[in-house]
Design a protein around this motif. Structure first.
Motif, mmCIF file in Angstrom:
data_model
loop_
_atom_site.group_PDB
_atom_site.id
_atom_site.type_symbol
_atom_site.label_atom_id
_atom_site.label_comp_id
_atom_site.label_asym_id
_atom_site.label_seq_id
_atom_site.Cartn_x
_atom_site.Cartn_y
_atom_site.Cartn_z
ATOM 1 N N ASN A 191 -6.065 -4.974 0.497
ATOM 2 C CA ASN A 191 -5.870 -3.540 0.339
ATOM 3 C C ASN A 191 -6.829 -2.830 1.298
ATOM 4 O O ASN A 191 -8.040 -2.979 1.187
ATOM 5 C CB ASN A 191 -6.159 -3.144 -1.109
ATOM 6 C CG ASN A 191 -5.854 -1.705 -1.404
ATOM 7 O OD1 ASN A 191 -5.789 -0.872 -0.514
ATOM 8 N ND2 ASN A 191 -5.683 -1.408 -2.668
ATOM 9 N N ARG B 100 -8.508 -2.790 -13.203
ATOM 10 C CA ARG B 100 -8.695 -2.360 -11.812
ATOM 11 C C ARG B 100 -10.144 -1.987 -11.535
ATOM 12 O O ARG B 100 -10.646 -2.178 -10.444
ATOM 13 C CB ARG B 100 -7.757 -1.176 -11.529
ATOM 14 C CG ARG B 100 -7.837 -0.634 -10.127
ATOM 15 C CD ARG B 100 -7.246 -1.601 -9.132
ATOM 16 N NE ARG B 100 -7.160 -0.975 -7.834
ATOM 17 C CZ ARG B 100 -7.910 -1.319 -6.789
ATOM 18 N NH1 ARG B 100 -8.766 -2.304 -6.879
ATOM 19 N NH2 ARG B 100 -7.784 -0.697 -5.637
ATOM 20 N N SER C 19 -9.489 -6.575 -5.912
ATOM 21 C CA SER C 19 -8.111 -6.201 -5.595
ATOM 22 C C SER C 19 -7.296 -7.422 -5.178
ATOM 23 O O SER C 19 -6.071 -7.398 -5.296
ATOM 24 C CB SER C 19 -8.075 -5.129 -4.513
ATOM 25 O OG SER C 19 -8.623 -5.608 -3.320
ATOM 26 N N VAL D 249 -0.648 -6.691 -6.282
ATOM 27 C CA VAL D 249 0.204 -5.530 -6.020
ATOM 28 C C VAL D 249 -0.072 -4.381 -6.974
ATOM 29 O O VAL D 249 0.425 -3.277 -6.763
ATOM 30 C CB VAL D 249 1.703 -5.897 -6.067
ATOM 31 C CG1 VAL D 249 2.035 -6.905 -5.002
ATOM 32 C CG2 VAL D 249 2.105 -6.386 -7.433
ATOM 33 N N LEU D 250 -0.844 -4.607 -8.020
ATOM 34 C CA LEU D 250 -1.194 -3.521 -8.937
ATOM 35 C C LEU D 250 -2.310 -2.647 -8.377
ATOM 36 O O LEU D 250 -2.590 -1.585 -8.913
ATOM 37 C CB LEU D 250 -1.595 -4.099 -10.297
ATOM 38 C CG LEU D 250 -0.518 -4.945 -10.968
ATOM 39 C CD1 LEU D 250 -1.075 -5.606 -12.210
ATOM 40 C CD2 LEU D 250 0.701 -4.116 -11.282
ATOM 41 N N VAL E 96 -2.925 -0.287 -5.789
ATOM 42 C CA VAL E 96 -2.085 0.478 -4.877
ATOM 43 C C VAL E 96 -2.923 1.303 -3.905
ATOM 44 O O VAL E 96 -2.734 1.237 -2.697
ATOM 45 C CB VAL E 96 -1.135 1.403 -5.671
ATOM 46 C CG1 VAL E 96 -0.281 2.230 -4.744
ATOM 47 C CG2 VAL E 96 -0.283 0.584 -6.606
ATOM 48 N N ARG E 97 -3.828 2.075 -4.423
ATOM 49 C CA ARG E 97 -4.672 2.938 -3.601
ATOM 50 C C ARG E 97 -6.122 2.507 -3.746
ATOM 51 O O ARG E 97 -6.412 1.374 -4.073
ATOM 52 C CB ARG E 97 -4.504 4.404 -4.031
ATOM 53 C CG ARG E 97 -3.119 4.937 -3.857
ATOM 54 C CD ARG E 97 -2.877 5.235 -2.406
ATOM 55 N NE ARG E 97 -1.532 5.771 -2.239
ATOM 56 C CZ ARG E 97 -0.902 5.755 -1.103
ATOM 57 N NH1 ARG E 97 -1.455 5.254 -0.037
ATOM 58 N NH2 ARG E 97 0.300 6.255 -1.012
ATOM 59 N N ASP F 165 -6.842 4.551 -8.473
ATOM 60 C CA ASP F 165 -6.057 3.707 -9.373
ATOM 61 C C ASP F 165 -6.592 3.755 -10.795
ATOM 62 O O ASP F 165 -5.821 3.839 -11.756
ATOM 63 C CB ASP F 165 -6.045 2.260 -8.886
ATOM 64 C CG ASP F 165 -5.165 2.060 -7.659
ATOM 65 O OD1 ASP F 165 -4.391 2.970 -7.317
ATOM 66 O OD2 ASP F 165 -5.257 0.975 -7.056
#
Length: 113
Positions: free
Chosen positions: A14, A71, A76, A81-82, A84-85, A90
């Motif tokens: 990410n 999170r 990450s 894929v969970l 995201v930002r 998140d």
């Protein structure tokens, strides 16, 4: 060759989390936390299929709140894929959305059921 592998792994990370420190939790515990999230989502799906929509929505909200906690403390690369930002976005989004879903499902009148 190993340098090329390291470079290819970085391209899959990410981009918002490249500067974050690694999690202090052991990897097995991080995977267990993700498994709990997936279990809550599966339970929510079962309740939705069996037409227990209030339970399903409440479980979905609790699961999204749990995802925010996952999170916040997991890498990450484990969350995958969970993530995201950025971690901050998140976590905040998951806590607010999950809290609203849980509150909404708990506040709706049961209508005699």
């Amino acid at each position: 060759m190993s340098n090329a592998l390291n470079r290819s792994n970085l391209s899959l990370d990410n981009p918002h989390d490249l500067g974050n420190r690694p999690s202090a939790l052991p990897t097995w515990l991080q995977w267990a936390m993700v498994a709990v999230f997936l279990g809550i989502m599966a339970l929510s799906g079962v309740w939705a299929i069996t037409e227990h929509w209030r339970r399903a929505t409440f479980a979905l909200g609790v699961g999204v709140i749990w995802l925010g906690a996952v999170r916040a403390v997991c890498d990450s690369t484990i969350v995958g894929v969970l993530a995201v930002r950025s971690k901050r976005f998140d976590v905040g989004f998951s806590l607010v959305l999950g809290g609203l879903m849980a509150w909404l499902s708990a506040s709706v009148d049961a209508l005699g059921s």
